[in-house]
Structures are given as structure tokens and as C-alpha cells.
Design an enzyme around this catalytic site. Structure first.
Site, PDB file in Angstrom:
ATOM      1  N   ASN A   8      32.480  41.860  29.934  1.00 32.72           N
ATOM      2  CA  ASN A   8      33.082  41.785  31.267  1.00 32.72           C
ATOM      3  C   ASN A   8      33.544  40.348  31.496  1.00 32.72           C
ATOM      4  OD1 ASN A   8      33.536  41.396  34.011  1.00 32.72           O
ATOM      5  ND2 ASN A   8      31.862  42.726  34.663  1.00 32.72           N
ATOM      6  N   CYS A  11      35.920  39.410  40.110  1.00 30.32           N
ATOM      7  CA  CYS A  11      36.515  40.329  39.135  1.00 30.32           C
ATOM      8  C   CYS A  11      37.803  40.953  39.648  1.00 30.32           C
ATOM      9  CB  CYS A  11      35.518  41.416  38.772  1.00 30.32           C
ATOM     10  SG  CYS A  11      33.969  40.757  38.139  1.00 30.32           S
ATOM     11  N   HIS A  26      39.190  47.360  35.767  1.00 33.69           N
ATOM     12  CA  HIS A  26      38.338  46.219  35.435  1.00 33.69           C
ATOM     13  C   HIS A  26      37.282  46.672  34.432  1.00 33.69           C
ATOM     14  CE1 HIS A  26      35.607  42.974  35.599  1.00 33.69           C
ATOM     15  NE2 HIS A  26      34.741  43.546  36.415  1.00 33.69           N
TER      16      HIS A  26
END
Ligand code: COA
Length: 338
Positions: A294, A127, A263
Site C-alpha cells: 500500500n 491515500c 486504491h
């Protein structure tokens, strides 16, 4: 006589500064609302929204490959930057869901864009990958090893997510974001603050090694597994320190910021970070997770892209980017919005 004089070795001439010139996105066509996934994980739309902020996500159709989504996002970023694709001399793709161990997807993306012999490689920082890519691209331009860098964050996490896993099935999603970096007269990208904590290697990971999968009697996809609460605690506390350091190193304070683009892991993590760094109310916060889930390496550019599209962000704004995930790896920097 210095070693340089003896050998005649030269280093690349540093070229000054870099900035973001353009941004692009690709969101897969298929929208998957919470209602579609709750039965398989004995959950509810209400629980998912309350615990994560996610209302729906997008999962790629078969033709929406990692390469296809990367190229689509890159084309929009190139057009936004107002450069010719041929000016790009480096392509950096951050991903963990390109399903070939080798070669990297970056050379294929570059080829489809019609680039001639650019440096092209993938980075695996989960990520945190996109912010790593921006850090690397910034340093390449400043160090004189590239002039125009395409950074892509792209994932098809639906391929590697177990739809029956209560801890991950509602979180992970697909998409691509891209940014063009190029030379600038003044700094447009602050110093990257990045690092890792390998002691927590197992908190988010591919369940098992490919060799163990293939040796098993009933081979199955080694899905992502995550110790959600431990990740949540780590991100909420440790990442605020990284955010503060990125501001300090860029020579600004929260009062100079226009946008906070973390994020998109969980709205509660975003809120905890915003509180910890005492973000003023007027700073706009990215909440792309609500419709996008996500998307790992794609989440930061997708979130910034949506803010621009919705008029929440404007060209010239100062944005704090911060991303974190498996590794555990993290990276943050302040960027002037293209
Ligand atoms: N649906 C409904 N209930 C669920 C559930 C689900 N999908 N998953 C867990 N639960 C239940 C548990 O059984 C537990 O019930 P109990 O209290 O009766 O025992 C309760 O919810 C709390 O479980 P817990 O695992 O502690 O949930 P949580 O509050 O930590 O929330 C996450 C789970 C995944 C939303 C949260 O840990 C998280 O967001 N972590 C970070 C994830 C992340 O950011 N990952 C990416 C980093 S890159």
C-alpha cells in the site's frame, strides 16, 4: 446593474475539457518480500497474503527521496504525454511523507524539472491524495487557471511505519506515480466525487503530534497507527456508494467500464467493492498491491501504470479510479486512459 458590471471584475474564461495525457511511475529498487518482515511482527507469509494480497513491497533506499521519486515518475509521464516539460504550468503533489512541515515538495520537484514559475503545492489527503489531485487539476484546466497540470502521488511510508506494529508493518510501502493532465476537445475526466468523515479522524493517523514527540523524555518517530478492522469495514461498504456515484456523474454504467483501479489497500476490500457495484467479469481489476504493498497517494497511478505496462490496459480505455484513507478522506472519478 449587476455586481459584475459595477466592478468590471472578470473571472477566468472556462476552457472546455481536460484529459489525462501521460502517466509515469517510479518503483524503488529494493524489493522486500514478506519473509523479511514476518519475524518482527510474529506473522507469516501465508497470513499476509491471505489477509491482504501482499507478497512483497518496495522500500526506498536513502537516495530514493520523495523528491527524487517524484521527478523520476514525472519525467516518464511527460515523455508519455509527448509535451515539453516547459508547457506544464501547475504541479500538484499528493503526499503525507515529505518530512518537512514547510515548504511543500512541489516547488522543488518543479524546479528540478526545469519549470519556470509554475503554481506548485502539496495536498495532504493521505491515500485519497492522487484522486484529489486529478480532481483539482481537472477543475484548474476547465476553469482556465492552468493548461497543463502535473499530478504526482508519492510516499516513503517506510520512514513513518513501525516495523514491529502487526497492524501496519506489512502493509505500507514506497513509490511514486505521476500523470499529466491537459486540455481536450471532449471530456476525458469525469466529475470527481469526494468527501471526508472527520468523525473517524483517529482510525488512521500519525500516532502523536510532533510537539508531544519532542517534549517526550525519549523522542521517537511518531509512526502511523491504524484501526485496521474499522477501516476495512468502512472502505468495503461506504466506498461502493462513492464508486457508483462517480459512474453516475460521469454518465456511464459499469458496463461501459474497461478498468477498475481502486486504491491498493487490501485485495479483500477491492473484491468487496467490485461485488457491491456488480462489476462485470470482463472489467480488468488492478492488483498491484501484490508486488507493491500500500503506497498511499502513489497507489492508484502505480497500479494503472502497471496495467498499461502488462498490456491489461490500453490507451482510450475507461477506468474508474477510487481512493480512500486517513481523514477519513475519499475521492473517485472516471478517467480515459492516456
Ligand atoms: N500477522 C498475523 N496475525 C495477525 C496480524 C499479523 N500481522 N495482525 C493481526 N493478526 C491476528 C490477530 O491477532 C487476530 O487473531 P485472533 O483472531 O486470534 O485474535 C486475527 O489476526 C485477526 O485480527 P484483525 O485485526 O481483526 O485482522 P483483520 O482480519 O482485520 O486483518 C488487516 C488486518 C490490517 C489486514 C485488515 O484489517 C485491513 O486490511 N484493514 C484495512 C487496512 C487498510 O486498507 N488500510 C489502509 C487504508 S488507506
Amino acid at each position: 446593474m449587476s455586481p459584475t458590471q459595477r466592478t468590471g471584475l472578470r473571472s477566468a474564461a472556462a476552457t472546455g475539457h481536460a484529459r489525462a495525457l501521460g502517466i509515469g511511475a517510479y518503483r524503488p529498487s529494493r524489493i522486500v518480500p514478506n519473509a523479511e518482515i514476518v519475524d518482527a511482527i510474529d506473522s507469516s507469509d501465508e497470513w499476509i497474503q491471505q489477509r491482504s494480497g501482499i507478497r512483497s513491497r518496495r522500500w526506498a533506499e536513502p537516495h530514493e527521496t520523495v523528491q527524487m521519486m517524484s521527478v523520476a515518475a514525472a519525467r516518464e509521464a511527460i515523455a508519455h504525454a509527448g509535451i515539453a516539460a516547459g508547457q506544464i504550468d501547475a504541479v500538484v503533489v499528493a503526499t503525507v511523507s515529505h518530512m518537512l512541515q514547510t515548504p511543500a515538495v512541489a516547488p522543488a520537484v518543479a524546479h528540478e524539472l526545469g519549470l519556470e514559475r509554475p503554481v506548485a503545492f502539496d495536498i495532504s489527503a493521505a491515500c485519497a491524495g492522487f484522486c484529489h489531485g486529478v480532481g483539482i487539476g481537472n477543475d484548474m484546466i476547465r476553469g482556465g487557471s492552468a493548461r497543463y497540470v502535473l499530478v504526482v502521488g508519492v510516499e516513503r511510508l517506510s520512514d513513518i511505519t513501525d516495523p514491529t506494529d502487526r497492524g501496519t508493518a506489512f502493509i505500507f510501502a514506497d513509490g511514486a506515480g505521476a500523470m499529466i493532465l491537459g486540455p481536450s476537445d471532449e471530456p476525458g475526466i469525469g466529475p470527481v466525487v469526494w468527501g471526508s468523515d472527520g468523525e473517524q479522524f483517529d482510525l488512521i493517523r500519525q500516532r502523536e503530534d510532533w510537539r508531544d514527540v519532542l517534549d517526550a523524555a525519549d523522542p521517537r518517530m511518531p509512526h502511523l497507527v491504524m484501526q485496521g478492522s474499522a477501516v476495512f469495514r468502512w472502505a468495503s461498504f461506504e466506498m461502493a456508494k462513492v464508486a457508483r456515484e462517480a459512474l453516475d456523474r460521469a454518465g456511464i454504467t459499469v458496463d461501459d467500464l474497461d478498468l477498475f483501479v481502486p486504491h491498493q489497500a487490501n485485495n479483500r476490500i477491492t473484491d468487496a467493492m467490485a461485488r457491491a457495484i456488480k462489476l462485470p467479469d470482463r472489467v480488468r481489476i488492478a492488483r498491484d498491491i501484490a508486488e507493491q504493498g500500500n503506497t498511499s497517494a502513489a497507489s492508484v497511478p502505480l497500479a494503472l501504470h502497471r496495467m498499461l505496462a502488462d498490456g491489461e490496459a490500453r490507451s482510450g480505455d475507461l477506468a474508474l479510479l477510487i481512493a480512500f484513507g486517513a481523514g477519513l478522506a475519499y475521492a473517485a472519478q472516471v478517467v480515459r486512459v492516456p
